[in-house]
Design a protein around this motif. Structure first.
Motif, mmCIF file in Angstrom:
data_model
loop_
_atom_site.group_PDB
_atom_site.id
_atom_site.type_symbol
_atom_site.label_atom_id
_atom_site.label_comp_id
_atom_site.label_asym_id
_atom_site.label_seq_id
_atom_site.Cartn_x
_atom_site.Cartn_y
_atom_site.Cartn_z
ATOM 1 N N LYS A 1 -10.705 116.529 89.930
ATOM 2 C CA LYS A 1 -11.559 115.367 90.209
ATOM 3 C C LYS A 1 -11.137 114.206 89.311
ATOM 4 C CE LYS A 1 -15.827 115.875 91.425
ATOM 5 N NZ LYS A 1 -17.299 116.142 91.437
ATOM 6 N N ALA A 2 -11.090 113.009 89.878
ATOM 7 C CA ALA A 2 -10.642 111.816 89.146
ATOM 8 C C ALA A 2 -11.423 111.640 87.854
ATOM 9 C CB ALA A 2 -10.792 110.584 90.024
ATOM 10 N N ARG A 3 -10.696 111.281 86.775
ATOM 11 C CA ARG A 3 -11.324 111.137 85.458
ATOM 12 C C ARG A 3 -11.897 109.736 85.274
ATOM 13 N NH1 ARG A 3 -13.422 115.016 83.998
ATOM 14 N NH2 ARG A 3 -13.520 115.001 86.260
ATOM 15 N N THR A 4 -12.805 109.380 86.167
ATOM 16 C CA THR A 4 -13.530 108.129 86.014
ATOM 17 C C THR A 4 -14.679 108.351 85.036
ATOM 18 O OG1 THR A 4 -15.026 108.660 87.836
ATOM 19 C CG2 THR A 4 -12.997 107.466 88.384
ATOM 20 N N THR A 5 -15.163 107.262 84.447
ATOM 21 C CA THR A 5 -16.298 107.377 83.543
ATOM 22 C C THR A 5 -17.476 108.038 84.238
ATOM 23 O OG1 THR A 5 -15.665 105.426 82.258
ATOM 24 C CG2 THR A 5 -17.983 106.052 82.190
ATOM 25 N N GLU A 6 -17.723 107.643 85.478
ATOM 26 C CA GLU A 6 -18.858 108.191 86.231
ATOM 27 C C GLU A 6 -18.770 109.700 86.359
ATOM 28 O OE1 GLU A 6 -18.455 104.005 86.843
ATOM 29 O OE2 GLU A 6 -17.006 105.610 87.172
ATOM 30 N N ASN A 7 -17.595 110.218 86.707
ATOM 31 C CA ASN A 7 -17.435 111.664 86.883
ATOM 32 C C ASN A 7 -17.571 112.406 85.557
ATOM 33 O OD1 ASN A 7 -17.069 111.462 89.637
ATOM 34 N ND2 ASN A 7 -14.839 111.467 89.533
ATOM 35 N N ILE A 8 -16.948 111.868 84.514
ATOM 36 C CA ILE A 8 -16.999 112.521 83.203
ATOM 37 C C ILE A 8 -18.429 112.564 82.674
ATOM 38 C CG2 ILE A 8 -16.298 112.297 80.784
ATOM 39 C CD1 ILE A 8 -13.621 111.154 81.848
ATOM 40 N N VAL A 9 -19.133 111.448 82.764
ATOM 41 C CA VAL A 9 -20.519 111.382 82.300
ATOM 42 C C VAL A 9 -21.408 112.328 83.094
ATOM 43 C CG1 VAL A 9 -22.566 109.876 82.264
ATOM 44 C CG2 VAL A 9 -20.391 109.058 81.341
ATOM 45 N N SER A 10 -21.223 112.349 84.398
ATOM 46 C CA SER A 10 -22.024 113.228 85.258
ATOM 47 C C SER A 10 -21.798 114.698 84.911
ATOM 48 C CB SER A 10 -21.673 112.972 86.732
ATOM 49 O OG SER A 10 -22.358 113.884 87.570
ATOM 50 N N GLU A 11 -20.553 115.079 84.642
ATOM 51 C CA GLU A 11 -20.234 116.467 84.310
ATOM 52 C C GLU A 11 -20.838 116.875 82.971
ATOM 53 O OE1 GLU A 11 -15.977 116.078 86.703
ATOM 54 O OE2 GLU A 11 -16.023 116.116 84.510
ATOM 55 N N ILE A 12 -20.745 115.992 81.992
ATOM 56 C CA ILE A 12 -21.327 116.285 80.677
ATOM 57 C C ILE A 12 -22.841 116.431 80.796
ATOM 58 C CG2 ILE A 12 -21.785 115.331 78.373
ATOM 59 C CD1 ILE A 12 -18.974 114.022 78.570
ATOM 60 N N HIS A 13 -23.461 115.536 81.569
ATOM 61 C CA HIS A 13 -24.914 115.607 81.758
ATOM 62 C C HIS A 13 -25.320 116.895 82.454
ATOM 63 C CE1 HIS A 13 -28.824 114.502 83.745
ATOM 64 N NE2 HIS A 13 -29.065 114.216 82.474
ATOM 65 N N GLU A 14 -24.520 117.328 83.408
ATOM 66 C CA GLU A 14 -24.825 118.582 84.097
ATOM 67 C C GLU A 14 -24.764 119.757 83.121
ATOM 68 O OE1 GLU A 14 -23.300 121.312 87.881
ATOM 69 O OE2 GLU A 14 -22.668 119.218 87.729
ATOM 70 N N ALA A 15 -23.797 119.735 82.199
ATOM 71 C CA ALA A 15 -23.704 120.790 81.187
ATOM 72 C C ALA A 15 -24.947 120.790 80.299
ATOM 73 C CB ALA A 15 -22.449 120.596 80.343
ATOM 74 N N VAL A 16 -25.401 119.602 79.912
ATOM 75 C CA VAL A 16 -26.610 119.473 79.084
ATOM 76 C C VAL A 16 -27.821 120.031 79.829
ATOM 77 C CG1 VAL A 16 -28.198 117.811 78.020
ATOM 78 C CG2 VAL A 16 -25.736 117.507 77.780
ATOM 79 N N GLN A 17 -27.907 119.713 81.107
ATOM 80 C CA GLN A 17 -29.018 120.215 81.915
ATOM 81 C C GLN A 17 -28.979 121.734 82.044
ATOM 82 O OE1 GLN A 17 -28.700 117.767 85.584
ATOM 83 N NE2 GLN A 17 -30.726 116.999 85.032
ATOM 84 N N GLN A 18 -27.770 122.273 82.221
ATOM 85 C CA GLN A 18 -27.627 123.730 82.349
ATOM 86 C C GLN A 18 -28.117 124.449 81.095
ATOM 87 O OE1 GLN A 18 -26.784 125.530 84.911
ATOM 88 N NE2 GLN A 18 -26.029 123.983 86.322
ATOM 89 N N LEU A 19 -28.001 123.776 79.960
ATOM 90 C CA LEU A 19 -28.445 124.352 78.689
ATOM 91 C C LEU A 19 -29.933 124.126 78.442
ATOM 92 C CD1 LEU A 19 -25.408 123.256 76.492
ATOM 93 C CD2 LEU A 19 -25.948 125.590 77.198
ATOM 94 N N GLY A 20 -30.571 123.378 79.332
ATOM 95 C CA GLY A 20 -32.002 123.151 79.219
ATOM 96 C C GLY A 20 -32.396 122.216 78.083
ATOM 97 N N ILE A 21 -31.529 121.295 77.732
ATOM 98 C CA ILE A 21 -31.806 120.353 76.643
ATOM 99 C C ILE A 21 -32.464 119.101 77.237
ATOM 100 C CG2 ILE A 21 -30.830 119.055 74.726
ATOM 101 C CD1 ILE A 21 -28.412 120.956 74.856
ATOM 102 N N GLY A 22 -33.661 118.788 76.765
ATOM 103 C CA GLY A 22 -34.394 117.667 77.332
ATOM 104 C C GLY A 22 -34.168 116.351 76.608
ATOM 105 N N ARG A 23 -34.304 116.355 75.288
ATOM 106 C CA ARG A 23 -34.137 115.148 74.476
ATOM 107 C C ARG A 23 -33.139 115.446 73.369
ATOM 108 N NH1 ARG A 23 -36.066 110.125 75.259
ATOM 109 N NH2 ARG A 23 -37.454 109.929 73.470
ATOM 110 N N TYR A 24 -32.255 114.508 73.064
ATOM 111 C CA TYR A 24 -31.175 114.789 72.129
ATOM 112 C C TYR A 24 -30.547 113.511 71.608
ATOM 113 C CZ TYR A 24 -29.093 114.214 76.743
ATOM 114 O OH TYR A 24 -28.785 113.743 78.001
#
Length: 326
Positions: free
Chosen positions: A125-148
């Motif tokens: 998947k293209a390494r655009t800022t949008e894709n990278i940010v979305s992927e990192i956020h998905e990882a955070v969500q998978q870990l159940g982290i709400g505020r950080y």
């Protein structure tokens, strides 16, 4: 046949002999060079295969976009720090180890290795800022982290400003470690990506690293960590995912050059004070923190990787800052 004609024939024969000798020498040199490059390539391929088996897993995997992203969690403090790497850092978790050890007694530290980095999967998947940010956020969500607290090095300054504007209700503060500024000059330069990839794939980079010595020699990492970082670097450096990120570097900066951190977001920036390549480095960061009602910039003398040598000072100043704003 007169004397002049005889001399011309002799001279012509001599020139042809010299030309043939020159061609043989050039051919010999090219042959040796081809053989050398062939051996270098084979050694690199075999070495990578052997070294891959020596890499010791760390962290845990989370499922992101159908792939595996590696994350490492240390500490059990009441607040969580999500820690992101600079562009091209081979093993983000190990690279941040010294800083993580300083932060984890008081905070829960979650170091994320984006796709193509460390032990995470590569991605097409293209390494655009949008894709990278979305992927990192998905990882955070998978870990159940709400505020950080979002903390990161170098390119995280670009991705981070997009991240906090995309998820303003989640991020408590942003902390940059010599982080990029979206409007910094010179980011539209064309990088020699093919040459960079050739250096890695041919084995020339491995040879250059051998000659130049241990880049971690003067740092406080233990010998085992140094060895693991080198092993992982030899595996991931110059991979297709990282190359695509570099390919998108100019457009990512162009698309984000107008972005700023929200005024009510606490922003702490640790900045290299002795940046000889950009005289505006400190002023650029000063301008950033002025836009935050709780902004603070702390200049530090050192390399771009401030956390390699100033990890204790960074951790101490960060903890003091967080106490002041709470």
């Amino acid at each position: 046949m007169n004397v002049t004609e005889t001399m011309e024939i002799k001279n012509g024969t001599g020139i042809r002999k010299k030309r043939r000798l020159g061609l043989k020498i050039i051919g010999g040199i090219l042959g040796v060079l081809v053989l050398f490059m062939g051996v270098l390539f084979i050694v690199n391929v075999i070495s990578k295969g052997v070294e891959k088996k020596k890499i010791e897993p760390y962290g845990q995997y989370v499922a992101v976009d159908g792939k595996q992203m590696n994350v490492f969690i240390q500490g059990s403090g009441g607040q969580t720090i999500v820690l992101l790497p600079g562009q091209g850092t081979p093993s983000p978790v190990l690279d941040f180890k010294l800083l993580i050890d300083e932060l984890s007694p008081d905070y829960r530290v979650v170091a994320i290795e984006p796709f193509g980095y460390g032990l995470s999967d590569p991605t097409e998947k293209a390494r655009t800022t949008e894709n990278i940010v979305s992927e990192i956020h998905e990882a955070v969500q998978q870990l159940g982290i709400g505020r950080y607290i979002l903390m990161g090095h170098s390119i995280t300054g670009l991705y981070g400003v997009s991240y906090v504007n995309s998820y303003p209700d989640e991020v408590l503060a942003f902390v940059g470690i010599d982080s990029s500024v979206p409007n910094q000059p010179g980011m539209d330069v064309k990088l020699p990506l093919k040459s960079m990839q050739f250096l890695q794939q041919s084995g020339l980079m491995r040879l250059l690293q051998k000659v130049s010595g241990d880049p971690y020699a003067s740092l406080d990492y233990d010998e085992h960590t140094k060895e693991q970082m080198t092993l992982i670097s030899n595996q991931v450096a110059g991979n297709a995912t990282m190359m695509d990120e570099l390919k998108h570097l100019g457009s990512n900066f162009k698309n984000g050059e107008q972005l700023t951190y929200p005024n009510d977001l606490p922003v702490l920036l640790f900045v290299q004070s002795n940046n000889e390549h950009n005289e505006q480095w400190v002023p650029l960061h000063e301008a950033q923190v002025k836009l935050s009602s709780q902004g603070l910039m702390i200049p530090m003398e050192g390399s771009h990787y401030l956390h390699h040598t100033k990890y204790k000072e960074i951790a101490k100043a960060f903890k003091e800052y967080m106490q002041q704003i709470q």
